[in-house]
Design a protein around this motif. Structure first.
Motif, PDB file in Angstrom:
ATOM      1  N   LEU A   4       0.632  -1.552  -0.289  1.00  0.00           N
ATOM      2  CA  LEU A   4       0.042  -0.269  -0.371  1.00  0.00           C
ATOM      3  C   LEU A   4       0.879   1.143   0.003  1.00  0.00           C
ATOM      4  N   ILE A   5       2.038   1.284   0.378  1.00  0.00           N
ATOM      5  CA  ILE A   5       3.011   2.942   1.133  1.00  0.00           C
ATOM      6  C   ILE A   5       3.531   3.082  -0.433  1.00  0.00           C
ATOM      7  N   LEU A   6       3.746   1.426  -1.420  1.00  0.00           N
ATOM      8  CA  LEU A   6       4.276   1.770  -2.269  1.00  0.00           C
ATOM      9  C   LEU A   6       3.234   1.866  -3.607  1.00  0.00           C
ATOM     10  N   PHE A   7       1.896   1.877  -2.913  1.00  0.00           N
ATOM     11  CA  PHE A   7       0.986   2.435  -4.902  1.00  0.00           C
ATOM     12  C   PHE A   7       1.114   3.088  -4.181  1.00  0.00           C
ATOM     13  N   ALA A   8       0.562   4.109  -2.936  1.00  0.00           N
ATOM     14  CA  ALA A   8       0.513   5.654  -2.903  1.00  0.00           C
ATOM     15  C   ALA A   8       1.662   6.116  -3.440  1.00  0.00           C
ATOM     16  N   THR A   9       2.678   5.785  -2.772  1.00  0.00           N
ATOM     17  CA  THR A   9       4.122   6.959  -3.365  1.00  0.00           C
ATOM     18  C   THR A   9       4.497   6.911  -5.042  1.00  0.00           C
ATOM     19  N   LEU A  10       4.049   5.705  -5.389  1.00  0.00           N
ATOM     20  CA  LEU A  10       4.027   6.079  -6.369  1.00  0.00           C
ATOM     21  C   LEU A  10       3.368   6.986  -7.585  1.00  0.00           C
ATOM     22  N   MET A  11       1.862   5.960  -6.663  1.00  0.00           N
ATOM     23  CA  MET A  11       0.494   7.225  -7.568  1.00  0.00           C
ATOM     24  C   MET A  11       1.269   8.892  -7.347  1.00  0.00           C
ATOM     25  N   MET A  12       1.769   9.093  -5.915  1.00  0.00           N
ATOM     26  CA  MET A  12       2.017  10.848  -5.638  1.00  0.00           C
ATOM     27  C   MET A  12       3.581  11.023  -7.023  1.00  0.00           C
ATOM     28  N   THR A  13       4.282  10.187  -6.723  1.00  0.00           N
ATOM     29  CA  THR A  13       5.479  10.520  -7.417  1.00  0.00           C
ATOM     30  C   THR A  13       4.900  10.757  -9.234  1.00  0.00           C
ATOM     31  N   ILE A  14       4.544   9.637  -9.639  1.00  0.00           N
ATOM     32  CA  ILE A  14       3.928   9.797 -10.600  1.00  0.00           C
ATOM     33  C   ILE A  14       2.775  10.819 -11.779  1.00  0.00           C
ATOM     34  N   GLY A  15       1.867  11.101 -10.101  1.00  0.00           N
ATOM     35  CA  GLY A  15       1.282  13.122 -10.302  1.00  0.00           C
ATOM     36  C   GLY A  15       2.301  13.931 -10.258  1.00  0.00           C
ATOM     37  N   GLY A  16       3.054  13.737  -9.442  1.00  0.00           N
ATOM     38  CA  GLY A  16       3.881  14.945  -9.616  1.00  0.00           C
ATOM     39  C   GLY A  16       4.430  14.885 -11.083  1.00  0.00           C
ATOM     40  N   THR A  17       5.266  13.717 -11.230  1.00  0.00           N
ATOM     41  CA  THR A  17       5.747  14.077 -12.539  1.00  0.00           C
ATOM     42  C   THR A  17       5.016  14.692 -13.487  1.00  0.00           C
ATOM     43  N   VAL A  18       4.123  14.045 -13.899  1.00  0.00           N
ATOM     44  CA  VAL A  18       2.452  15.119 -14.839  1.00  0.00           C
ATOM     45  C   VAL A  18       2.800  16.571 -14.853  1.00  0.00           C
ATOM     46  N   ALA A  19       2.220  16.669 -13.600  1.00  0.00           N
ATOM     47  CA  ALA A  19       2.296  17.727 -12.859  1.00  0.00           C
ATOM     48  C   ALA A  19       3.717  19.020 -13.413  1.00  0.00           C
ATOM     49  N   ALA A  20       4.585  18.318 -13.047  1.00  0.00           N
ATOM     50  CA  ALA A  20       5.518  19.071 -13.565  1.00  0.00           C
ATOM     51  C   ALA A  20       6.166  19.495 -15.057  1.00  0.00           C
ATOM     52  N   PHE A  21       5.755  18.196 -15.764  1.00  0.00           N
ATOM     53  CA  PHE A  21       6.105  17.798 -17.363  1.00  0.00           C
ATOM     54  C   PHE A  21       4.980  19.338 -18.228  1.00  0.00           C
ATOM     55  N   MET A  22       3.625  19.291 -16.804  1.00  0.00           N
ATOM     56  CA  MET A  22       2.694  20.192 -17.465  1.00  0.00           C
ATOM     57  C   MET A  22       3.419  21.763 -17.481  1.00  0.00           C
ATOM     58  N   ALA A  23       4.082  22.414 -15.912  1.00  0.00           N
ATOM     59  CA  ALA A  23       4.347  23.384 -16.111  1.00  0.00           C
ATOM     60  C   ALA A  23       5.374  23.628 -16.853  1.00  0.00           C
ATOM     61  N   VAL A  24       6.194  22.353 -17.143  1.00  0.00           N
ATOM     62  CA  VAL A  24       7.445  22.760 -18.167  1.00  0.00           C
ATOM     63  C   VAL A  24       7.185  23.193 -19.680  1.00  0.00           C
ATOM     64  N   ALA A  25       5.609  22.046 -19.556  1.00  0.00           N
ATOM     65  CA  ALA A  25       5.043  22.589 -21.025  1.00  0.00           C
ATOM     66  C   ALA A  25       4.727  24.749 -21.107  1.00  0.00           C
TER      67      ALA A  25
END
Length: 156
Positions: A46-67
């Motif tokens: 569960l910790i792995l899943f939650a932290t992976l989702m948070m990291t993926i969400g942050g990566t998508v948001a970072a990509f959008m901010a760079v765009a």
């Protein structure tokens, strides 16, 4: 979407814990130590899943901010629209007297200044969003890596 998934995780964890406790009380033949190991394993995943989702969400948001930094959205009114605004709005916004009319050169100068300010504000917001997005990557990533190493070390 991520908020919904993160909200479901504690519910799933609680259901698994309750079902394992009920199984122990019924004497299903599962040892108490095996049950604790199962709970620990579920917790780690569960910790792995939650932290992976948070990291993926942050990566998508970072990509959008760079765009947004590279190619900012340009939703400015045209000069023609700016020029046809009622004179009292232009004059009061610029702090001038009510009766004065602006020349086209002054209007163009004011319009260019407005567009430059909007571009600067948009860029500043994108940089701020990028910094926040890196927080969603940098904070959960070490936790994910730590628990990932625990999973690799556990015997199957």
């Amino acid at each position: 979407m991520i908020g919904i998934l993160i909200g479901i995780i504690p519910v799933v964890f609680i259901v698994l814990v309750i079902s394992s406790i009920v199984g122990f009380k019924k004497g299903s033949g599962v040892s108490l130590e095996r049950g604790h190991e199962m709970i620990k394993t579920v917790y780690v995943y569960l910790i792995l899943f939650a932290t992976l989702m948070m990291t993926i969400g942050g990566t998508v948001a970072a990509f959008m901010a760079v765009a947004d930094i590279v190619s900012p959205p340009a939703n400015y009114q045209s000069f023609e629209q700016y020029r046809t605004m009622p004179e009292y709005k232009q004059n009061t916004a610029l702090g001038q007297g009510q009766g004065q009319a602006l020349s086209d050169a002054e209007l163009k100068s004011n319009y260019d200044q407005m567009v430059a300010e909007e571009k600067a504000i948009t860029r500043t917001r994108a940089v701020n969003s990028l910094i926040k997005s890196f927080g969603w990557i940098v904070i959960p990533l070490p936790i994910f890596l730590f628990f990932q190493n625990k999973v690799k070390k556990q015997p199957v």
